[in-house]
Scaffold this active site. Structure first.
Site, PDB file in Angstrom:
ATOM      1  N   CYS A 137       0.824  -1.215   0.000  1.00 39.47           N
ATOM      2  CA  CYS A 137       0.000   0.000   0.000  1.00 39.47           C
ATOM      3  C   CYS A 137       0.854   1.258   0.000  1.00 39.47           C
ATOM      4  O   CYS A 137       0.583   2.211  -0.741  1.00 39.47           O
ATOM      5  CB  CYS A 137      -0.948  -0.007   1.205  1.00 39.47           C
ATOM      6  SG  CYS A 137      -0.137  -0.351   2.786  1.00 39.47           S
ATOM      7  N   HIS A 217      -2.445   5.479   6.521  1.00 42.97           N
ATOM      8  CA  HIS A 217      -1.071   5.957   6.635  1.00 42.97           C
ATOM      9  C   HIS A 217      -1.038   7.420   6.177  1.00 42.97           C
ATOM     10  O   HIS A 217      -1.851   7.840   5.340  1.00 42.97           O
ATOM     11  CB  HIS A 217      -0.131   5.177   5.714  1.00 42.97           C
ATOM     12  CG  HIS A 217      -0.132   3.696   5.910  1.00 42.97           C
ATOM     13  ND1 HIS A 217       0.154   3.085   7.106  1.00 42.97           N
ATOM     14  CD2 HIS A 217      -0.375   2.683   5.030  1.00 42.97           C
ATOM     15  CE1 HIS A 217       0.102   1.775   6.961  1.00 42.97           C
ATOM     16  NE2 HIS A 217      -0.237   1.496   5.707  1.00 42.97           N
TER      17      HIS A 217
END
Length: 352
Positions: A137, A217
């Site tokens: 990711c 994130h």
């Protein structure tokens, strides 16, 4: 197509493949008959036991099995392996036995596959490959930014600090709970070398932190470009990327929590944000140095990449057409709409 591993990533990949007009999902494999297994049955996905010895558990739980994972691998033209980190590498022997191509996820080491893949950056590298690894990711998020910058201006060096969530919402065994961890303490973090599997000649330094959060994130980027640019020009460039959402000023989206609310209000399945989310007002330039903040939804940004990797491996579409088809079928691309709805999502909501 078959999906081996029907968890956080696998269930999303299965839905994405099912939505494609040029693909057929023939089954998913799972290790245990939990709620996700029941959901797969409700969606009409044939279920296969990933661990044959556990087959009786499925029938006891009322989950009908179509067979065992070996049978799924034998039937499929390709398997997307979405098993936990390290298990995919163990599964490669199974795929080789049946001469079935496979896609692995970014939690595996790069040497599990012939090529590491990001649709925006190196689509053609996966053509005719038997084994492809869709990068993580974070690497996906970095690659989507680096690729257009490299094409438009040239990139001299990338410096990235990655503030990473401690775990996904359902991972209650992970942490930290009340701490901020340099992770890893050693510099650079593994993210820079992983980005170099996509951009071999790139100079990049990365640092990682883990924080007590589950949502997304956040990356703080400093990119030294080869040409002088303006912030306005960079913003225009990124706004032209369908898998990058430049958050407009005045939206009141000042963090990951509001981004997740935004996705839910927009009717996104599971509240997913497939796009990089770049705060527009964070884009700044000092000489050749570009700065920005972006948020990455770790549960969903790699999903369209898996779909595009399938087409690249079978050489059925070029990069532009594959990405456009994937984006259209999944509803990717906010295109400045204050509501967050892509055109397809707006039409479906209106029909309802």
């Amino acid at each position: 197509m078959g999906v081996n591993g029907y968890g956080t990533i696998g269930k999303r990949v299965a839905d994405a493949v099912h939505a494609q007009p040029d693909m057929e999902l023939i089954g998913v494999a799972k290790t245990q008959p939990n709620f996700e297994a029941h959901t797969a049955g409700e969606r009409g996905y044939p279920m296969y036991a990933a661990i044959p010895e556990r087959s009786p558990l499925f029938s006891e739980a009322g989950v009908e099995l179509a067979g065992e994972v070996d049978e799924l691998v034998a039937k499929a033209d390709i398997i997307v392996d979405c098993t936990p980190s390290g298990i995919g590498a163990e599964n490669r022997e199974l795929y080789e036995t049946h001469h079935t191509p496979a896609i692995f996820q970014g939690g595996e080491d790069a040497d599990v596959a012939d090529v590491s893949f990001n649709a925006r950056a190196n689509f053609d590298a996966a053509r005719d490959a038997d084994y492809v690894r869709v990068v993580s990711c974070n690497t996906t998020g970095l690659s989507r930014i680096i690729a257009p910058l490299e094409e438009e201006y040239g990139v001299e060096k990338v410096r990235a600090t990655l503030v990473r969530r401690g775990g996904d919402p359902g991972q209650n065994s992970r942490g930290p709970i009340n701490d901020i961890l340099p992770n890893p303490i050693k510099i650079p973090s593994h993210h820079g070398p992983d980005v170099k599997t996509i951009f071999p000649d790139l100079e990049i330094d990365t640092l990682g932190l883990k924080v007590p959060a589950t949502l997304m994130h956040v990356h703080a980027l400093n990119v030294t470009l080869e040409d002088d640019v303006t912030g306005a020009h960079v913003r225009q460039l990124l706004e032209g990327e369908n898998r990058v959402y430049v958050i407009p000023e005045g939206m009141g989206i000042d963090g990951a929590g509001k981004l997740m609310d935004f996705a839910l209000d927009a009717g996104r399945p599971r509240g997913d944000m497939w796009e990089n989310c770049v705060w527009g007002e964070s884009i700044g330039v000092n000489g050749r140095d570009l700065y920005l903040f972006q948020a990455i939804h770790q549960q969903s940004d790699v999903i369209p990449e898996n779909v595009d990797a399938i087409r690249a491996m079978f050489d059925t579409e070029d990069q532009q057409d594959s990405m456009a088809l994937t984006d259209q079928t999944l509803g990717i691309g906010i295109s400045g709409s204050p509501s967050g709805f892509a055109e397809q999502a707006r039409a479906e909501f209106a029909d309802d």
